[in-house]
Enzyme design. Structure first.
Site, PDB file in Angstrom:
ATOM      1  N   ASN A   1      -1.913  -2.621  13.512  1.00 51.39           N
ATOM      2  CA  ASN A   1      -3.373  -2.480  13.474  1.00 51.39           C
ATOM      3  C   ASN A   1      -3.844  -1.226  14.218  1.00 51.39           C
ATOM      4  O   ASN A   1      -4.683  -0.477  13.719  1.00 51.39           O
ATOM      5  CB  ASN A   1      -4.040  -3.726  14.047  1.00 51.39           C
ATOM      6  CG  ASN A   1      -3.760  -4.964  13.205  1.00 51.39           C
ATOM      7  OD1 ASN A   1      -3.216  -4.843  12.093  1.00 51.39           O
ATOM      8  ND2 ASN A   1      -4.103  -6.141  13.698  1.00 51.39           N
TER       9      ASN A   1
ATOM     10  N   SER B   1     -13.730  25.172 -27.682  1.00 50.59           N
ATOM     11  CA  SER B   1     -13.936  23.914 -28.388  1.00 50.59           C
ATOM     12  C   SER B   1     -12.885  23.821 -29.482  1.00 50.59           C
ATOM     13  O   SER B   1     -12.493  24.827 -30.071  1.00 50.59           O
ATOM     14  CB  SER B   1     -15.334  23.892 -29.001  1.00 50.59           C
ATOM     15  OG  SER B   1     -15.384  22.995 -30.085  1.00 50.59           O
TER      16      SER B   1
ATOM     17  N   GLU C   1     -19.044  21.939 -14.848  1.00 49.19           N
ATOM     18  CA  GLU C   1     -19.420  20.585 -15.264  1.00 49.19           C
ATOM     19  C   GLU C   1     -18.610  19.530 -14.521  1.00 49.19           C
ATOM     20  O   GLU C   1     -19.131  18.493 -14.118  1.00 49.19           O
ATOM     21  CB  GLU C   1     -19.219  20.424 -16.773  1.00 49.19           C
ATOM     22  CG  GLU C   1     -20.243  21.194 -17.599  1.00 49.19           C
ATOM     23  CD  GLU C   1     -19.900  21.166 -19.079  1.00 49.19           C
ATOM     24  OE1 GLU C   1     -19.925  20.089 -19.667  1.00 49.19           O
ATOM     25  OE2 GLU C   1     -19.589  22.237 -19.641  1.00 49.19           O
TER      26      GLU C   1
ATOM     27  N   LYS D   1     -17.567  28.558 -29.192  1.00 44.54           N
ATOM     28  CA  LYS D   1     -17.906  27.971 -27.899  1.00 44.54           C
ATOM     29  C   LYS D   1     -17.072  28.497 -26.738  1.00 44.54           C
ATOM     30  O   LYS D   1     -15.872  28.704 -26.849  1.00 44.54           O
ATOM     31  CB  LYS D   1     -17.717  26.443 -27.949  1.00 44.54           C
ATOM     32  CG  LYS D   1     -18.717  25.730 -28.816  1.00 44.54           C
ATOM     33  CD  LYS D   1     -20.177  25.896 -28.383  1.00 44.54           C
ATOM     34  CE  LYS D   1     -20.508  25.134 -27.122  1.00 44.54           C
ATOM     35  NZ  LYS D   1     -20.527  23.670 -27.337  1.00 44.54           N
TER      36      LYS D   1
ATOM     37  N   SER E   1       0.818  -1.220   0.000  1.00 46.51           N
ATOM     38  CA  SER E   1       0.000   0.000   0.000  1.00 46.51           C
ATOM     39  C   SER E   1       0.847   1.263   0.000  1.00 46.51           C
ATOM     40  O   SER E   1       0.321   2.368   0.002  1.00 46.51           O
ATOM     41  CB  SER E   1      -0.930   0.002   1.213  1.00 46.51           C
ATOM     42  OG  SER E   1      -0.175  -0.153   2.404  1.00 46.51           O
TER      43      SER E   1
ATOM     44  N   THR F   1     -40.386  25.132 -10.222  1.00 42.52           N
ATOM     45  CA  THR F   1     -40.636  23.769  -9.752  1.00 42.52           C
ATOM     46  C   THR F   1     -40.852  22.975 -11.035  1.00 42.52           C
ATOM     47  O   THR F   1     -41.388  23.504 -12.015  1.00 42.52           O
ATOM     48  CB  THR F   1     -41.887  23.667  -8.848  1.00 42.52           C
ATOM     49  OG1 THR F   1     -43.025  24.084  -9.590  1.00 42.52           O
ATOM     50  CG2 THR F   1     -41.763  24.554  -7.609  1.00 42.52           C
ATOM     51  N   HIS F   2     -40.416  21.743 -11.030  1.00 42.41           N
ATOM     52  CA  HIS F   2     -40.497  20.901 -12.244  1.00 42.41           C
ATOM     53  C   HIS F   2     -39.815  21.573 -13.440  1.00 42.41           C
ATOM     54  O   HIS F   2     -40.186  21.323 -14.585  1.00 42.41           O
ATOM     55  CB  HIS F   2     -41.954  20.583 -12.606  1.00 42.41           C
ATOM     56  CG  HIS F   2     -42.770  20.108 -11.441  1.00 42.41           C
ATOM     57  ND1 HIS F   2     -42.872  18.793 -11.084  1.00 42.41           N
ATOM     58  CD2 HIS F   2     -43.494  20.803 -10.524  1.00 42.41           C
ATOM     59  CE1 HIS F   2     -43.646  18.682 -10.010  1.00 42.41           C
ATOM     60  NE2 HIS F   2     -44.023  19.895  -9.641  1.00 42.41           N
TER      61      HIS F   2
HETATM   62  N1  ARG Z   1      -1.158  -1.295   5.569  1.00 38.75           N
HETATM   63  C1  ARG Z   1      -2.058  -1.869   6.536  1.00 38.75           C
HETATM   64  C2  ARG Z   1      -3.421  -1.195   6.420  1.00 38.75           C
HETATM   65  O1  ARG Z   1      -3.520  -0.236   5.739  1.00 38.75           O
HETATM   66  C3  ARG Z   1      -1.511  -1.688   7.915  1.00 38.75           C
HETATM   67  C4  ARG Z   1      -2.017  -2.655   8.919  1.00 38.75           C
HETATM   68  C5  ARG Z   1      -1.516  -3.983   8.611  1.00 38.75           C
HETATM   69  N2  ARG Z   1      -1.727  -4.896   9.659  1.00 38.75           N
HETATM   70  C6  ARG Z   1      -1.604  -6.186   9.440  1.00 38.75           C
HETATM   71  N3  ARG Z   1      -1.774  -6.966  10.439  1.00 38.75           N
HETATM   72  N4  ARG Z   1      -1.290  -6.652   8.281  1.00 38.75           N
HETATM   73  O2  ARG Z   1      -4.394  -1.567   6.995  1.00 38.75           O
END
Ligand code: ARG
Length: 494
Positions: A142, A309, A322, A315, A55, A187-188
């Site tokens: 965690n 455009s 938008e 345009k 991640s 309205t509408h």
């Molecule tokens: N990158 C993990 C997350 O975003 C961190 C926690 C990971 N904990 C684990 N026991 N693998 O949640």
């Protein structure tokens, strides 16, 4: 962010001061993660699994929260006698170095170290040795990630609140100039009754004011500390959670370790705030697009908010409005993604939760940029009161006023409604406005009609009559403007 893991040479890119720190520890288990997690594992992760589970490409933006959380944790470990003064000092020194490296863009984010937490911890251990390995005492990723995310989100919330106020102030600023500007109210999508343009804009101010309340409410539940929950069950170390909470500015502690590491309802609530706010933005953006079209011609936008455009030279397109309208879609999607992510997850932490970040980050980014650009665009809008008033004259917008007039003369409302329907039908047939019909013609629809009827058949008469609290009469609109000025802490333009 580098997408390919590599083995860094320790001295690479490290400034002279860091070079004086202890050399990298060959025994740092995190350094061997590209081979295997621990002695328990007999084979390394495949490149695909590594990429799939990592991640760091997106969660590295949590780095400051991660370091702040770690420093608060280390300070508490030291205060509780769980970390020596030397180790505490080494951790602080190493973290200072890491902050400098990240800020300078020279931190080496490694995919094989999975996420922001392991990257920073590994680098810390590389810089300060065993002290770095002691940081994780009484802590798990965690409760660490839950803490980081809350800390990060709280800061983003605090940056968003003034932007929401600025958009309201921009709307109030334009409204201030247009209390007496008449807009056809719909309205509408059919012309219904004339309204003050200021009144119309203040409807959006009400929406954004509620969004701001929602944001403040989300903040109360975001700002609780999970740290101390450890992996799921709490910890046997005598941690002082209240001390960490105070250091990090949390209002309180999560009271159940299982809940603390697993629930992401605070992120869902934020995504809900973001989606609702963006839905409100999309309504305003839609009206801006309509109002700017040739068929309405009620407003114009500065060139800097429009694009041309490639084929049609005439345009000028309201692309910003938008896109603001279109981007509401992704925030609604993120809310659905987060709800679905949490649905049916058994207690406690599951890796599913790593998927909470991208929707949350993008919700924050989208709302932030959208609020900013909408505030700017609204403040610079060019209003065309004559076009608005001409349009209001078209749709028999004062028909209700004629009915109300007859009720005041003693007719039951339903009878008045029917009499006016006949009058409108006749006016339509002759292609005239109600106010243009001669008195005798009007009296043909009901004998109670007298000369004073023309006071209520005018757009301004209609507007002035709606003095009920919350109504569009200028006297009411001015009172609302004053209330918003006080609420937003902005003064009247001089
Ligand atoms: N990158 C993990 C997350 O975003 C961190 C926690 C990971 N904990 C684990 N026991 N693998 O949640």
């Amino acid at each position: 962010m580098r997408s390919v893991p590599h083995c860094p040479t320790p001295a690479q890119g490290i400034p002279p001061e860091a070079a004086r720190l202890p050399p990298p520890m060959a025994t740092n288990p995190l350094d061997n993660k590209s081979q295997a997690w621990s002695a328990l594992f007999s084979e390394p992760m495949s490149e695909l699994v590594q990429r799939y589970t990592a991640s760091v490409s997106f969660d590295q933006r949590l780095w400051r929260a991660d370091i702040d959380g770690s420093l608060a944790h280390a300070e508490m470990l030291h205060a509780q006698g769980l970390l020596s003064a030397e180790d505490h000092a080494a951790i602080e020194r190493g973290m200072t170095q890491i902050v400098a490296d990240i800020e300078a863009g020279r931190f080496d984010w490694r995919l094989d170290l999975e996420d922001v937490h392991l990257n920073i911890e590994a680098r810390l251990t590389q810089l300060v040795g065993d002290a770095g390995k002691r940081l994780h005492t009484g802590r798990s990723r965690n409760d660490q990630v839950a803490t980081d995310l809350r800390l990060w989100l709280r800061r983003e919330i605090d940056a968003l609140a003034p932007l929401l106020a600025a958009l309201q102030a921009a709307l109030v600023g334009v409204a201030e100039q247009h209390v007496d500007t008449i807009l056809p109210g719909y309205t509408h999508m059919q012309v219904a009754q004339p309204v003050s343009f200021a009144h119309h804009l203040l409807a959006y101010v009400e929406m954004f004011a509620r969004d701001a309340e929602r944001l403040a409410d989300v903040r109360r539940r975001v700002n609780l500390l999970p740290l101390g929950a450890a992996a799921l069950a709490g910890t046997s170390y005598p941690l002082d959670r209240a001390r960490v909470a105070k250091t990090l500015g949390f209002d309180g502690l999560c009271q159940n370790s299982l809940d603390a590491v697993s629930d992401r309802d605070f992120a869902i609530e934020f995504a809900s705030f973001a989606a609702i706010t963006m839905v409100h933005v999309s309504r305003l953006a839609e009206e801006i697009v309509l109002w700017m079209s040739q068929n309405f011609g009620f407003i114009d936008l500065a060139d800097r908010y429009c694009t041309g455009s490639s084929i049609m030279p005439q345009k000028r397109n309201p692309d910003v409005a938008e896109l603001a309208r279109g981007k509401s879609g992704r925030t609604i999607g993120h809310l659905m993604a987060l709800l679905t992510l949490m649905k049916s997850q058994p207690l406690t932490y599951n890796k599913d939760n790593q998927e909470d970040k991208e929707p949350l980050f993008d919700s924050v980014d989208t709302v932030r940029d959208t609020l900013r650009i909408m505030a700017e665009m609204v403040a610079g809008v060019i209003v065309k009161p004559d076009a608005m008033e001409r349009a209001a004259l078209k749709g028999y917008a004062t028909a209700t006023d004629l009915a109300d007039y007859l009720v005041k003369k003693g007719l039951p409302f339903r009878d008045a409604h029917e009499a006016v329907a006949h009058a409108v039908k006749a006016a339509m047939a002759s292609g005239q406005d109600l106010a243009a019909l001669p008195l005798e013609t009007l009296q043909g629809f009901h004998p109670a009609i007298e000369q004073d009827v023309f006071d209520v058949l005018s757009l301004r008469g209609s507007l002035n009559a709606r003095t009920v609290l919350g109504g569009t009469a200028p006297v009411q609109v001015r009172a609302q403007l004053a209330r918003h000025r006080v609420r937003l802490g902005t003064s009247m333009p001089t």
